[in-house]
Design a protein around this motif. Structure first.
Motif, PDB file in Angstrom:
ATOM      1  N   PHE A  58      21.696 -33.862  20.660  1.00  0.00           N
ATOM      2  CA  PHE A  58      22.140 -34.915  19.741  1.00  0.00           C
ATOM      3  C   PHE A  58      23.659 -34.925  19.672  1.00  0.00           C
ATOM      4  CE2 PHE A  58      20.871 -31.036  17.642  1.00  0.00           C
ATOM      5  CZ  PHE A  58      22.012 -30.676  16.935  1.00  0.00           C
ATOM      6  N   ASN A  59      24.198 -36.042  19.198  1.00  0.00           N
ATOM      7  CA  ASN A  59      25.643 -36.156  19.038  1.00  0.00           C
ATOM      8  C   ASN A  59      26.113 -35.276  17.896  1.00  0.00           C
ATOM      9  OD1 ASN A  59      26.250 -38.161  21.045  1.00  0.00           O
ATOM     10  ND2 ASN A  59      25.263 -39.660  19.729  1.00  0.00           N
ATOM     11  N   ASP A  60      27.178 -34.536  18.147  1.00  0.00           N
ATOM     12  CA  ASP A  60      27.800 -33.725  17.117  1.00  0.00           C
ATOM     13  C   ASP A  60      28.383 -34.640  16.045  1.00  0.00           C
ATOM     14  OD1 ASP A  60      29.130 -30.993  16.332  1.00  0.00           O
ATOM     15  OD2 ASP A  60      30.733 -32.496  16.290  1.00  0.00           O
ATOM     16  N   THR A  61      28.174 -34.321  14.786  1.00  0.00           N
ATOM     17  CA  THR A  61      28.623 -35.173  13.690  1.00  0.00           C
ATOM     18  C   THR A  61      30.122 -35.418  13.721  1.00  0.00           C
ATOM     19  OG1 THR A  61      26.792 -34.404  12.309  1.00  0.00           O
ATOM     20  CG2 THR A  61      28.635 -35.463  11.185  1.00  0.00           C
ATOM     21  N   ARG A  62      30.901 -34.370  13.916  1.00  0.00           N
ATOM     22  CA  ARG A  62      32.361 -34.555  13.934  1.00  0.00           C
ATOM     23  C   ARG A  62      32.795 -35.397  15.132  1.00  0.00           C
ATOM     24  NH1 ARG A  62      34.825 -31.577   9.979  1.00  0.00           N
ATOM     25  NH2 ARG A  62      33.651 -29.827   9.171  1.00  0.00           N
ATOM     26  N   ALA A  63      32.152 -35.216  16.261  1.00  0.00           N
ATOM     27  CA  ALA A  63      32.478 -36.031  17.431  1.00  0.00           C
ATOM     28  C   ALA A  63      32.050 -37.481  17.209  1.00  0.00           C
ATOM     29  CB  ALA A  63      31.808 -35.458  18.675  1.00  0.00           C
ATOM     30  N   LEU A  64      30.941 -37.681  16.516  1.00  0.00           N
ATOM     31  CA  LEU A  64      30.426 -39.021  16.249  1.00  0.00           C
ATOM     32  C   LEU A  64      31.414 -39.841  15.420  1.00  0.00           C
ATOM     33  CD1 LEU A  64      27.707 -40.544  16.754  1.00  0.00           C
ATOM     34  CD2 LEU A  64      27.052 -39.832  14.466  1.00  0.00           C
ATOM     35  N   ILE A  65      32.075 -39.207  14.471  1.00  0.00           N
ATOM     36  CA  ILE A  65      32.990 -39.943  13.598  1.00  0.00           C
ATOM     37  C   ILE A  65      34.423 -39.979  14.120  1.00  0.00           C
ATOM     38  CG2 ILE A  65      31.585 -39.537  11.547  1.00  0.00           C
ATOM     39  CD1 ILE A  65      33.666 -37.383  10.717  1.00  0.00           C
ATOM     40  N   ARG A  66      34.702 -39.191  15.153  1.00  0.00           N
ATOM     41  CA  ARG A  66      36.059 -39.165  15.699  1.00  0.00           C
ATOM     42  C   ARG A  66      36.472 -40.565  16.135  1.00  0.00           C
ATOM     43  NH1 ARG A  66      35.788 -36.241  20.416  1.00  0.00           N
ATOM     44  NH2 ARG A  66      35.437 -34.374  19.213  1.00  0.00           N
ATOM     45  N   GLY A  67      37.666 -40.971  15.776  1.00  0.00           N
ATOM     46  CA  GLY A  67      38.178 -42.285  16.151  1.00  0.00           C
ATOM     47  C   GLY A  67      37.715 -43.404  15.239  1.00  0.00           C
ATOM     48  N   SER A  68      36.944 -43.079  14.217  1.00  0.00           N
ATOM     49  CA  SER A  68      36.471 -44.103  13.280  1.00  0.00           C
ATOM     50  C   SER A  68      37.256 -43.994  11.970  1.00  0.00           C
ATOM     51  CB  SER A  68      34.977 -43.919  12.991  1.00  0.00           C
ATOM     52  OG  SER A  68      34.760 -42.805  12.141  1.00  0.00           O
ATOM     53  N   ARG A  69      36.921 -44.831  11.050  1.00  0.00           N
ATOM     54  CA  ARG A  69      37.524 -44.782   9.709  1.00  0.00           C
ATOM     55  C   ARG A  69      36.685 -43.930   8.763  1.00  0.00           C
ATOM     56  NH1 ARG A  69      38.277 -51.065  10.091  1.00  0.00           N
ATOM     57  NH2 ARG A  69      40.150 -51.122  11.361  1.00  0.00           N
ATOM     58  N   ILE A  70      35.751 -43.193   9.335  1.00  0.00           N
ATOM     59  CA  ILE A  70      34.836 -42.372   8.556  1.00  0.00           C
ATOM     60  C   ILE A  70      35.371 -40.935   8.522  1.00  0.00           C
ATOM     61  CG2 ILE A  70      32.450 -41.558   8.344  1.00  0.00           C
ATOM     62  CD1 ILE A  70      32.768 -44.665   8.248  1.00  0.00           C
ATOM     63  N   ALA A  71      35.465 -40.375   7.327  1.00  0.00           N
ATOM     64  CA  ALA A  71      35.886 -38.988   7.161  1.00  0.00           C
ATOM     65  C   ALA A  71      34.648 -38.090   7.105  1.00  0.00           C
ATOM     66  CB  ALA A  71      36.697 -38.834   5.874  1.00  0.00           C
ATOM     67  N   TYR A  72      34.831 -36.810   7.425  1.00  0.00           N
ATOM     68  CA  TYR A  72      33.692 -35.896   7.392  1.00  0.00           C
ATOM     69  C   TYR A  72      33.063 -35.859   5.998  1.00  0.00           C
ATOM     70  CZ  TYR A  72      30.622 -31.999   8.229  1.00  0.00           C
ATOM     71  OH  TYR A  72      29.505 -31.218   8.357  1.00  0.00           O
ATOM     72  N   GLY A  73      33.863 -35.946   4.966  1.00  0.00           N
ATOM     73  CA  GLY A  73      33.340 -35.962   3.604  1.00  0.00           C
ATOM     74  C   GLY A  73      32.392 -37.118   3.344  1.00  0.00           C
ATOM     75  N   ASP A  74      32.558 -38.207   4.098  1.00  0.00           N
ATOM     76  CA  ASP A  74      31.676 -39.368   3.958  1.00  0.00           C
ATOM     77  C   ASP A  74      30.282 -39.117   4.537  1.00  0.00           C
ATOM     78  OD1 ASP A  74      33.820 -40.894   2.894  1.00  0.00           O
ATOM     79  OD2 ASP A  74      34.409 -41.582   4.894  1.00  0.00           O
ATOM     80  N   VAL A  75      30.160 -38.112   5.408  1.00  0.00           N
ATOM     81  CA  VAL A  75      28.890 -37.898   6.119  1.00  0.00           C
ATOM     82  C   VAL A  75      28.322 -36.492   5.955  1.00  0.00           C
ATOM     83  CG1 VAL A  75      29.408 -39.659   7.853  1.00  0.00           C
ATOM     84  CG2 VAL A  75      30.063 -37.290   8.285  1.00  0.00           C
ATOM     85  N   GLU A  76      29.019 -35.623   5.237  1.00  0.00           N
ATOM     86  CA  GLU A  76      28.558 -34.239   5.164  1.00  0.00           C
ATOM     87  C   GLU A  76      27.210 -34.084   4.485  1.00  0.00           C
ATOM     88  OE1 GLU A  76      31.279 -31.711   3.023  1.00  0.00           O
ATOM     89  OE2 GLU A  76      31.639 -33.256   1.526  1.00  0.00           O
ATOM     90  N   ASN A  77      26.832 -35.030   3.634  1.00  0.00           N
ATOM     91  CA  ASN A  77      25.527 -34.958   2.972  1.00  0.00           C
ATOM     92  C   ASN A  77      24.508 -35.928   3.558  1.00  0.00           C
ATOM     93  OD1 ASN A  77      26.200 -32.919   1.057  1.00  0.00           O
ATOM     94  ND2 ASN A  77      27.420 -34.457  -0.014  1.00  0.00           N
ATOM     95  N   THR A  78      24.857 -36.564   4.679  1.00  0.00           N
ATOM     96  CA  THR A  78      23.929 -37.501   5.318  1.00  0.00           C
ATOM     97  C   THR A  78      23.793 -37.168   6.797  1.00  0.00           C
ATOM     98  OG1 THR A  78      25.742 -39.098   5.590  1.00  0.00           O
ATOM     99  CG2 THR A  78      24.320 -39.371   3.657  1.00  0.00           C
ATOM    100  N   LEU A  79      24.716 -37.648   7.617  1.00  0.00           N
ATOM    101  CA  LEU A  79      24.620 -37.427   9.066  1.00  0.00           C
ATOM    102  C   LEU A  79      24.621 -35.946   9.414  1.00  0.00           C
ATOM    103  CD1 LEU A  79      27.018 -40.156  10.547  1.00  0.00           C
ATOM    104  CD2 LEU A  79      24.652 -40.371   9.812  1.00  0.00           C
ATOM    105  N   ALA A  80      25.460 -35.179   8.765  1.00  0.00           N
ATOM    106  CA  ALA A  80      25.515 -33.738   9.054  1.00  0.00           C
ATOM    107  C   ALA A  80      24.194 -33.066   8.677  1.00  0.00           C
ATOM    108  CB  ALA A  80      26.687 -33.089   8.330  1.00  0.00           C
ATOM    109  N   ASN A  81      23.542 -33.554   7.651  1.00  0.00           N
ATOM    110  CA  ASN A  81      22.239 -32.989   7.280  1.00  0.00           C
ATOM    111  C   ASN A  81      21.170 -33.326   8.303  1.00  0.00           C
ATOM    112  OD1 ASN A  81      23.129 -31.645   5.022  1.00  0.00           O
ATOM    113  ND2 ASN A  81      22.551 -33.269   3.608  1.00  0.00           N
TER     114      ASN A  81
END
Length: 162
Positions: free
Chosen positions: A128-151
Motif C-alpha cells: 500500500f501507499n505510505d501515508t506520508r508519501a501519499l500526502i507529499r506535494g499536497s496541501r494536506i498535512a500529516y495532522g490532517d490524516v493521522e487519525n484517518t489514512l494513517a489508521n
C-alpha cells in the motif's frame, strides 16, 4: 512600447505564472529516502485468498466501503496471459476523504485508498501507499490524516500480521 513586444511580455509572464501555480511539489525529483518509502509491503501470515478476505472484512468492520476489487490475474488470464495472483482492493469512506479533497481538490487523485495483495514465490504480501508519501506535494498535512489514512495503514498491517 510596440504592441508585439507588449504581447510577448504578457505571454511570458502568463506562462511563468501558470508554471508556478501548477508546480505543487518542492522538487522535481521524488524523495525515496528510507524514512519515507512511497509504498510499504507487509508479509502476510495468511494465504492469498484469506489475506484478501481478511482485509475486506477489516475495512468493512471499520465502517469503510470496499468500492471494488480489481483481479489483475483474472484480467491477464482473460487476455491469454499469465501472472502471479494480484488483487487491488479499493476502499475508503467519504467521511475521511471529503474534507481532504475540499482542502486540496487535487488530492482526489490519491483517493480512494488501495491495497495490493499479491503472491510471489508462495509468499503473500499486502502492499500500500505510505501515508506520508501519499500526502507529499499536497496541501494536506500529516495532522490532517493521522487519525484517518494513517489508521488505515495500521489496520492493514495488523490484519495480515496477527
Amino acid at each position: 512600447m510596440k504592441p508585439a513586444l507588449i504581447l510577448s511580455v504578457l505571454a511570458a509572464a502568463t506562462l511563468a505564472a501558470c508554471a508556478h501555480s501548477h508546480n505543487r511539489s518542492s522538487s522535481a525529483q521524488p524523495d525515496h529516502s528510507a524514512a519515507e518509502q512511497p509504498v510499504q509491503a507487509v508479509a502476510s501470515k495468511y494465504g492469498f485468498d484469506e489475506t484478501v478476505a481478511r482485509i475486506e472484512k477489516a475495512v468493512k468492520a471499520k465502517g469503510m466501503t470496499v468500492f471494488t476489487v480489481i483481479d489483475h490475474q483474472a484480467a491477464a488470464k482473460a487476455n491469454g496471459l499469465t501472472m502471479q495472483p494480484a488483487k487491488v482492493i479499493v476502499f475508503g469512506t467519504p467521511k475521511a476523504g471529503t474534507p481532504l479533497m475540499v482542502k486540496d481538490p487535487y488530492f482526489a487523485l490519491q483517493l480512494p485508498l488501495r491495497v495490493l495483495v499479491t503472491e510471489n514465490n508462495g509468499k503473500t504480501e499486502a502492499v500500500f501507499n505510505d501515508t506520508r508519501a501519499l500526502i507529499r506535494g499536497s496541501r494536506i498535512a500529516y495532522g490532517d490524516v493521522e487519525n484517518t489514512l494513517a489508521n488505515a495503514e495500521k489496520l492493514i498491517r495488523a490484519t495480515v500480521s496477527q
